[in-house]
Design an enzyme around this catalytic site. Structure first.
Site, PDB file in Angstrom:
ATOM      1  N   CYS A   1       0.865  -1.181   0.000  1.00 18.16           N
ATOM      2  CA  CYS A   1       0.000   0.000   0.000  1.00 18.16           C
ATOM      3  C   CYS A   1       0.904   1.232   0.000  1.00 18.16           C
ATOM      4  O   CYS A   1       2.130   1.118   0.128  1.00 18.16           O
ATOM      5  CB  CYS A   1      -0.851  -0.004   1.264  1.00 18.16           C
ATOM      6  SG  CYS A   1       0.186   0.032   2.749  1.00 18.16           S
TER       7      CYS A   1
ATOM      8  N   SER B   1       1.208  -9.600  10.748  1.00 23.07           N
ATOM      9  CA  SER B   1       0.620  -8.534   9.927  1.00 23.07           C
ATOM     10  C   SER B   1      -0.900  -8.614  10.065  1.00 23.07           C
ATOM     11  O   SER B   1      -1.536  -9.558   9.593  1.00 23.07           O
ATOM     12  CB  SER B   1       1.052  -8.722   8.466  1.00 23.07           C
ATOM     13  OG  SER B   1       0.140  -8.080   7.615  1.00 23.07           O
ATOM     14  N   SER B   2      -1.468  -7.601  10.698  1.00 19.89           N
ATOM     15  CA  SER B   2      -2.911  -7.616  10.982  1.00 19.89           C
ATOM     16  C   SER B   2      -3.726  -7.696   9.694  1.00 19.89           C
ATOM     17  O   SER B   2      -4.640  -8.510   9.570  1.00 19.89           O
ATOM     18  CB  SER B   2      -3.280  -6.351  11.767  1.00 19.89           C
ATOM     19  OG  SER B   2      -4.662  -6.226  11.875  1.00 19.89           O
TER      20      SER B   2
ATOM     21  N   HIS C   1      -1.033  -4.835  19.398  1.00 25.15           N
ATOM     22  CA  HIS C   1      -0.533  -4.499  18.065  1.00 25.15           C
ATOM     23  C   HIS C   1       0.167  -3.130  18.147  1.00 25.15           C
ATOM     24  O   HIS C   1      -0.329  -2.221  18.814  1.00 25.15           O
ATOM     25  CB  HIS C   1      -1.695  -4.458  17.064  1.00 25.15           C
ATOM     26  CG  HIS C   1      -1.223  -4.321  15.648  1.00 25.15           C
ATOM     27  ND1 HIS C   1      -0.873  -3.099  15.095  1.00 25.15           N
ATOM     28  CD2 HIS C   1      -1.007  -5.244  14.683  1.00 25.15           C
ATOM     29  CE1 HIS C   1      -0.479  -3.291  13.845  1.00 25.15           C
ATOM     30  NE2 HIS C   1      -0.548  -4.586  13.574  1.00 25.15           N
TER      31      HIS C   1
ATOM     32  N   HIS D   1       5.533  -5.138   8.661  1.00 30.11           N
ATOM     33  CA  HIS D   1       5.566  -6.531   9.106  1.00 30.11           C
ATOM     34  C   HIS D   1       5.839  -7.484   7.945  1.00 30.11           C
ATOM     35  O   HIS D   1       4.936  -8.143   7.436  1.00 30.11           O
ATOM     36  CB  HIS D   1       4.243  -6.889   9.803  1.00 30.11           C
ATOM     37  CG  HIS D   1       4.158  -6.347  11.189  1.00 30.11           C
ATOM     38  ND1 HIS D   1       2.980  -6.026  11.803  1.00 30.11           N
ATOM     39  CD2 HIS D   1       5.129  -6.079  12.099  1.00 30.11           C
ATOM     40  CE1 HIS D   1       3.231  -5.583  13.032  1.00 30.11           C
ATOM     41  NE2 HIS D   1       4.526  -5.600  13.222  1.00 30.11           N
TER      42      HIS D   1
ATOM     43  N   GLU E   1       0.323  -0.633  16.251  1.00 28.06           N
ATOM     44  CA  GLU E   1      -0.499   0.541  15.892  1.00 28.06           C
ATOM     45  C   GLU E   1      -1.407   0.933  17.059  1.00 28.06           C
ATOM     46  O   GLU E   1      -1.594   2.124  17.350  1.00 28.06           O
ATOM     47  CB  GLU E   1      -1.346   0.243  14.649  1.00 28.06           C
ATOM     48  CG  GLU E   1      -2.148   1.471  14.233  1.00 28.06           C
ATOM     49  CD  GLU E   1      -3.115   1.208  13.085  1.00 28.06           C
ATOM     50  OE1 GLU E   1      -2.794   0.376  12.207  1.00 28.06           O
ATOM     51  OE2 GLU E   1      -4.177   1.849  13.079  1.00 28.06           O
TER      52      GLU E   1
END
Ligand code: SF4
Length: 335
Positions: free
Chosen positions: A38, A249-250, A150, A67, A152
Site C-alpha cells: 500500500c 501482519s494484521s 498491536h 511486518h 499501531e
C-alpha cells in the site's frame, strides 16, 4: 560402441524406451487485485532507503518498519539496524519510527536525547492519532476498536494520557463496556481491521451509547478495505486461497478470515513459496492468491513460479478497483 557416433549407437539398440514427462495437472490461479504494498508501506520503505543514502549506514529503525521478514532483511543488507527500543540507538545515529506509529513518549524521548529521527508513521495512522487527540481535548472518552498489543494500537493509545483510551476488541467487549460518561464518548479504529467485524462492533457501540461520536466511515484504511473487497470477489470461486504475508501482519491475517467467511474455508497465510505446503493444495483446481499490504509483489511472482513448476498454470487477474494513492515523503528526506 564407445567410438561410434551417438545416432549410430541408438540405431544399434534392440529396443528404445521413449521417456515422456507426465502431463501436469491444470491449476487456475485467481489473482486478487489490488493486493500487496500500500502507499503507507511503500513510503515507509522509501524513508529507510533514503535515510541510509543521506546519512550513511547504519540507520536505526525502531521496530520492524513493516511486518514482512523479506522487506526487513533486505533493508538490513543495505544498512538498517532494527531495534526494539530507543535505548538501543547510539546518540550519533539517526533513527526511523515504523509505519505503525509510536506513542508520544517515543519522539519526546528522542528529542530529549537530541537524536535525529524520521517518522515513517503512515499518514492514515497519524490521522487517527489526531482524531483521538481532538476528542480528548473536547472532553470525550475515546473507545479504540483494535487488537491489544498491536504496535499501531500501542501507538494510538499512547497519543493520550494513560487510561484515557478504552480498548475494545470485539462485539462481546463492546456489549460489556463501562464508560465514565455515555454523553461524552467517541470511537476510533485501528486501520487494518476486518471491515465486517468492525461494522458489528460499531453497531453495538452505537446501540448502547447513542451519543457516541466517530468517523462517518470507520478509520479502516483504503488499502485494507480494497484488499478485503478483492478477496471477497474471488473467494467463492476458489478451492483454496493463499495470502502471502506475515503472521504478525494484521491486514494479512484479516484477509485469511475474509476468504474463509466468504466461501473459501481452505485459506491460509504463507510467508513465501518456500514455506508452501503443497500437500495442503492437493485436489484444488482453482487457487486464489493475494498478498497483505506489507508483502512485496516479488513474493507473489515467486509463488506463481512455484505453482508453474508443479502445475499447468493459467493466471486470471480479478481487479475490483484501481488504486492511485501516493504519500509524500517527509521534507527532511526530499531534495
Ligand atoms: S495498511 Fe493502510 S494504514 Fe497501514 S500503512 Fe498501509 S495505507 Fe497505511
Amino acid at each position: 560402441m564407445a567410438g561410434a557416433p551417438a545416432s549410430e549407437r541408438d540405431r544399434r539398440l534392440p529396443c528404445r524406451t521413449v521417456m515422456t514427462a507426465e502431463p501436469k495437472t491444470p491449476l487456475t490461479i485467481l489473482l486478487a487485485s489490488p493486493r500487496g504494498f500500500c502507499a503507507g508501506v511503500d513510503r515507509a520503505i522509501q524513508i529507510v532507503e533514503r535515510a541510509i543514502e543521506r546519512y550513511g549506514r547504519p540507520v536505526y529503525v525502531r521496530h520492524e518498519i513493516v511486518h514482512n521478514r523479506y522487506v526487513v532483511e533486505n533493508l538490513e543488507a543495505r544498512g538498517a539496524v532494527f531495534v526494539d527500543e530507543l535505548d538501543q540507538v547510539p546518540d550519533d545515529r539517526p533513527v526511523v519510527f515504523s509505519a505503525h506509529g509510536v506513542p508520544k513518549a517515543v519522539p519526546a524521548e528522542a528529542a530529549r536525547r537530541r537524536l535525529h529521527y524520521v517518522d515513517a508513521t503512515c499518514p492514515l495512522v497519524s490521522k487517527v492519532h489526531r482524531e483521538a487527540e481532538r476528542h480528548h481535548a473536547s472532553g470525550r472518552s475515546v473507545v479504540l476498536i483494535g487488537h491489544a498489543g498491536h504496535p499501531e494500537v500501542i501507538g494510538t493509545m499512547g497519543q493520550l494520557p494513560p487510561g484515557a483510551v478504552l480498548l475494545v476488541e470485539d462485539v462481546a467487549q463492546a456489549e460489556a463496556l463501562e464508560v465514565p460518561d455515555a454523553a461524552n464518548l467517541a470511537f476510533a479504529t485501528q486501520t487494518t481491521l476486518s471491515v465486517d467485524d468492525t461494522l458489528d462492533i460499531v453497531a453495538a457501540l452505537r446501540r448502547r451509547f447513542p451519543a457516541i461520536q466517530g468517523p462517518k466511515l470507520e478509520d479502516i484504511c483504503y488499502a485494507t478495505t480494497n484488499r478485503q473487497a478483492a478477496v471477497k470477489a474471488i473467494a467463492q470461486r476458489c478451492d483454496a486461497l493463499v495470502v502471502i504475508g506475515a503472521a504478525n501482519s494484521s491486514n494479512s491475517m484479516r484477509l485469511v478470515e475474509v476468504a474463509a467467511n466468504y466461501g473459501c474455508s481452505r485459506s491460509r497465510l504463507v510467508q513465501r513459496a518456500s514455506e508452501m505446503d503443497w500437500q495442503w493444495l492437493e485436489g484444488a483446481r482453482r487457487l486464489g492468491i493475494t498478498a497483505g499490504a506489507s508483502a512485496p509483489e516479488l513474493l507473489v511472482d515467486e509463488m506463481i513460479a512455484a505453482c508453474r513448476a508443479r502445475y499447468e498454470v493459467t493466471v486470471e487477474e480479478v481487479r475490483t478497483i484501481e488504486e492511485s494513492v501516493v504519500f509524500k515523503l517527509p521534507r527532511q528526506l526530499v531534495a
